[in-house]
Design a protein around this motif. Structure first.
Motif, PDB file in Angstrom:
ATOM      1  N   ASP A   1      -3.714 -64.395  49.633  1.00  0.00           N
ATOM      2  CA  ASP A   1      -3.113 -65.542  50.299  1.00  0.00           C
ATOM      3  C   ASP A   1      -2.472 -65.134  51.618  1.00  0.00           C
ATOM      4  OD1 ASP A   1      -3.959 -67.242  48.425  1.00  0.00           O
ATOM      5  OD2 ASP A   1      -1.986 -67.788  47.640  1.00  0.00           O
TER       6      ASP A   1
ATOM      7  N   MET B   1      -3.521 -62.804  53.506  1.00  0.00           N
ATOM      8  CA  MET B   1      -4.598 -62.620  54.478  1.00  0.00           C
ATOM      9  C   MET B   1      -5.096 -63.970  54.979  1.00  0.00           C
ATOM     10  SD  MET B   1      -6.801 -59.443  53.099  1.00  0.00           S
ATOM     11  CE  MET B   1      -7.900 -59.720  54.473  1.00  0.00           C
ATOM     12  N   LEU B   2      -5.163 -64.942  54.090  1.00  0.00           N
ATOM     13  CA  LEU B   2      -5.562 -66.286  54.527  1.00  0.00           C
ATOM     14  C   LEU B   2      -4.560 -66.830  55.535  1.00  0.00           C
ATOM     15  CD1 LEU B   2      -6.944 -68.695  51.783  1.00  0.00           C
ATOM     16  CD2 LEU B   2      -8.020 -67.817  53.843  1.00  0.00           C
TER      17      LEU B   2
ATOM     18  N   LEU C   1      -2.792 -65.039  57.594  1.00  0.00           N
ATOM     19  CA  LEU C   1      -3.042 -64.332  58.851  1.00  0.00           C
ATOM     20  C   LEU C   1      -4.241 -64.930  59.562  1.00  0.00           C
ATOM     21  CD1 LEU C   1      -2.530 -62.026  60.796  1.00  0.00           C
ATOM     22  CD2 LEU C   1      -3.940 -60.552  59.361  1.00  0.00           C
ATOM     23  N   ASP C   2      -5.284 -65.204  58.781  1.00  0.00           N
ATOM     24  CA  ASP C   2      -6.485 -65.812  59.353  1.00  0.00           C
ATOM     25  C   ASP C   2      -6.119 -67.136  60.001  1.00  0.00           C
ATOM     26  OD1 ASP C   2      -9.296 -65.963  59.810  1.00  0.00           O
ATOM     27  OD2 ASP C   2      -9.444 -67.429  58.193  1.00  0.00           O
ATOM     28  N   ARG C   3      -5.344 -67.920  59.262  1.00  0.00           N
ATOM     29  CA  ARG C   3      -4.966 -69.225  59.790  1.00  0.00           C
ATOM     30  C   ARG C   3      -4.204 -69.064  61.088  1.00  0.00           C
ATOM     31  NH1 ARG C   3      -2.804 -71.228  55.395  1.00  0.00           N
ATOM     32  NH2 ARG C   3      -0.847 -70.209  55.881  1.00  0.00           N
TER      33      ARG C   3
ATOM     34  N   PHE D   1     -15.176 -66.616  68.460  1.00  0.00           N
ATOM     35  CA  PHE D   1     -14.690 -66.916  67.109  1.00  0.00           C
ATOM     36  C   PHE D   1     -15.575 -67.965  66.462  1.00  0.00           C
ATOM     37  CE2 PHE D   1     -10.863 -65.915  64.693  1.00  0.00           C
ATOM     38  CZ  PHE D   1     -10.431 -64.808  65.368  1.00  0.00           C
TER      39      PHE D   1
ATOM     40  N   TYR E   1     -17.841 -67.423  63.060  1.00  0.00           N
ATOM     41  CA  TYR E   1     -17.644 -68.184  61.827  1.00  0.00           C
ATOM     42  C   TYR E   1     -18.862 -69.025  61.459  1.00  0.00           C
ATOM     43  CZ  TYR E   1     -12.738 -67.184  60.825  1.00  0.00           C
ATOM     44  OH  TYR E   1     -11.580 -66.558  60.458  1.00  0.00           O
TER      45      TYR E   1
ATOM     46  N   TYR F   1     -13.333 -76.193  58.949  1.00  0.00           N
ATOM     47  CA  TYR F   1     -12.726 -75.072  58.231  1.00  0.00           C
ATOM     48  C   TYR F   1     -11.234 -74.980  58.550  1.00  0.00           C
ATOM     49  CZ  TYR F   1     -11.730 -70.161  57.025  1.00  0.00           C
ATOM     50  OH  TYR F   1     -11.182 -69.013  56.530  1.00  0.00           O
ATOM     51  N   LEU F   2     -10.868 -75.227  59.799  1.00  0.00           N
ATOM     52  CA  LEU F   2      -9.453 -75.196  60.182  1.00  0.00           C
ATOM     53  C   LEU F   2      -8.669 -76.272  59.438  1.00  0.00           C
ATOM     54  CD1 LEU F   2      -9.533 -74.555  64.033  1.00  0.00           C
ATOM     55  CD2 LEU F   2      -9.118 -72.945  62.170  1.00  0.00           C
TER      56      LEU F   2
ATOM     57  N   LEU G   1      -8.156 -74.936  55.995  1.00  0.00           N
ATOM     58  CA  LEU G   1      -7.105 -73.905  56.031  1.00  0.00           C
ATOM     59  C   LEU G   1      -5.736 -74.567  56.008  1.00  0.00           C
ATOM     60  CD1 LEU G   1      -8.193 -71.206  58.678  1.00  0.00           C
ATOM     61  CD2 LEU G   1      -7.644 -70.828  56.275  1.00  0.00           C
TER      62      LEU G   1
ATOM     63  N   LYS H   1     -11.527 -72.465  48.710  1.00  0.00           N
ATOM     64  CA  LYS H   1     -10.513 -71.484  49.125  1.00  0.00           C
ATOM     65  C   LYS H   1     -10.896 -70.074  48.670  1.00  0.00           C
ATOM     66  CE  LYS H   1      -5.529 -70.568  48.913  1.00  0.00           C
ATOM     67  NZ  LYS H   1      -4.225 -71.067  48.440  1.00  0.00           N
TER      68      LYS H   1
ATOM     69  N   HIS I   1     -11.967 -66.243  51.140  1.00  0.00           N
ATOM     70  CA  HIS I   1     -11.556 -64.840  51.150  1.00  0.00           C
ATOM     71  C   HIS I   1     -12.707 -63.931  51.544  1.00  0.00           C
ATOM     72  CE1 HIS I   1      -8.247 -66.293  48.332  1.00  0.00           C
ATOM     73  NE2 HIS I   1      -7.647 -65.901  49.435  1.00  0.00           N
TER      74      HIS I   1
ATOM     75  N   LEU J   1     -13.351 -64.224  55.182  1.00  0.00           N
ATOM     76  CA  LEU J   1     -12.282 -63.517  55.869  1.00  0.00           C
ATOM     77  C   LEU J   1     -12.598 -62.046  56.069  1.00  0.00           C
ATOM     78  CD1 LEU J   1      -9.767 -64.275  56.987  1.00  0.00           C
ATOM     79  CD2 LEU J   1      -8.666 -64.113  54.752  1.00  0.00           C
TER      80      LEU J   1
ATOM     81  N   GLY K   1      -2.452 -59.706  64.075  1.00  0.00           N
ATOM     82  CA  GLY K   1      -1.206 -60.442  63.946  1.00  0.00           C
ATOM     83  C   GLY K   1      -0.457 -60.509  65.270  1.00  0.00           C
TER      84      GLY K   1
END
Lengths: 170, 170
Positions: free
Chosen positions: A14, A16-17, A19-21, B34, B38, B52-53, B56, B117, B121, B124, B139
């Motif tokens: 979660d 990581m998700l 972070l992706d977001r 990006f 994806y 997808y966003l 998320l 969801k 992963h 990701l 990050g």
DNA sequence: CGAAATCATATTGCGCGCAATTGAATTTTG
DNA sequence: CAAAATTCAATTGCGCGCAATATGATTTCG
């Protein structure tokens, strides 16, 4: 196996998700924020943001083919052809068939297109103020983004003059 | 006045234009890179990157109005309405009118939407590899971009619960 | 030389992204 | 309470962005 043992791995996924977001949103919305910031400054000139990018590219190197422009901007003819027609209609560029190779179309700046470069400096000042960052910060950010984009692109593009990769093919 | 005196300022302006070009291109093409990265990963699921966003965002907070989603993603109903209809048609979400306030439409994840969801992963991991950056670098980049986007947006949005700004208006 | 493959650009179709408008529901005001 | 103002979502129109296809022009090869 992971009933109540040390740190189940669902939370890690979660995280990581999350972070992706964060990064997806950040790039996505930074690009749109740029777009929205430029729009009112370009509108008086009858230009869109992608059209402005084409002019930025031409101010650096005038008289290029559609293909060359597309490689510089990472855009294909499906996007560029109509865009360039609109830029021609607005009087910023000229599209002329190459006499030597009639497949190619040369894009050149018109007088109006070259004059626009001066106005761009004024626009630039506005953006600099709006971004709230120093030139150094903006430069560093640009460098980091370019590296990221290049890495992502390396997955998709057929290695143009990079490593020899697979010489056995064909 | 600036015939051949110390350092004419045209070069300085050109350098700034070059910086502008670098950052404009960097954000613009990073966003598209990006998107392109994806796309093949999302295609098997019948999803686009903006869709997808939205997922998320819903995985973080389910059952939100179109307006709330739009604020989170910085998108308006002109973009979201048709996009959400397509997400509903694909079976990922449900759109239900709020019984209490019939103007609002509540967006909720379906079973299929929640199951997706888990697949996210795997996607990701692919992106992480493709980006060639560590989680820390991604990050940090996300944080810098968010700050930049927020600064740019501050120019356009009417200060939602920020400073009291101009109390005299109206 | 002439057919086939390749190349450069243009066109089509679909999904955003956004400004402007519309329509219906709700709140505010007189 | 009723008219006016506000709010939320949907629709319309236009410009990308990209995959797939089409159309000529050029090069390669038989």
């Amino acid at each position: 196996m992971a009933d109540k043992g040390a740190i189940p791995d669902i939370p890690k996924d979660d995280a990581m998700l999350a972070l992706d977001r964060q990064l997806c949103f950040a790039i996505y919305s930074a690009a749109h924020a740029f777009n929205r910031t430029y729009k009112p400054l370009l509108e008086p000139h009858g230009l869109t943001y992608p059209q402005y990018l084409v002019l930025l590219s031409l101010w650096q190197d005038d008289a290029r083919t559609v293909k060359a422009l597309g490689e510089a901007l990472h855009l294909d003819s499906g996007t560029l052809s109509p865009l360039l027609k609109r830029l021609e209609a607005s009087g910023y560029i000229a599209r002329t068939r190459d006499r030597a190779d009639e497949r190619q179309v040369l894009i050149t700046l018109t007088g109006k297109g070259k004059e626009m470069k001066a106005s761009a400096h004024g626009i630039l000042m506005e953006i600099g103020k709006a971004s709230g960052c120093s030139a150094e910060e903006l430069g560093a950010l640009g460098t980091a983004l370019k590296a990221l984009a290049d890495n992502l692109r390396a997955r998709h593009e057929p290695d143009p003059a990079g490593q020899p990769e697979n010489v056995l093919a064909k």
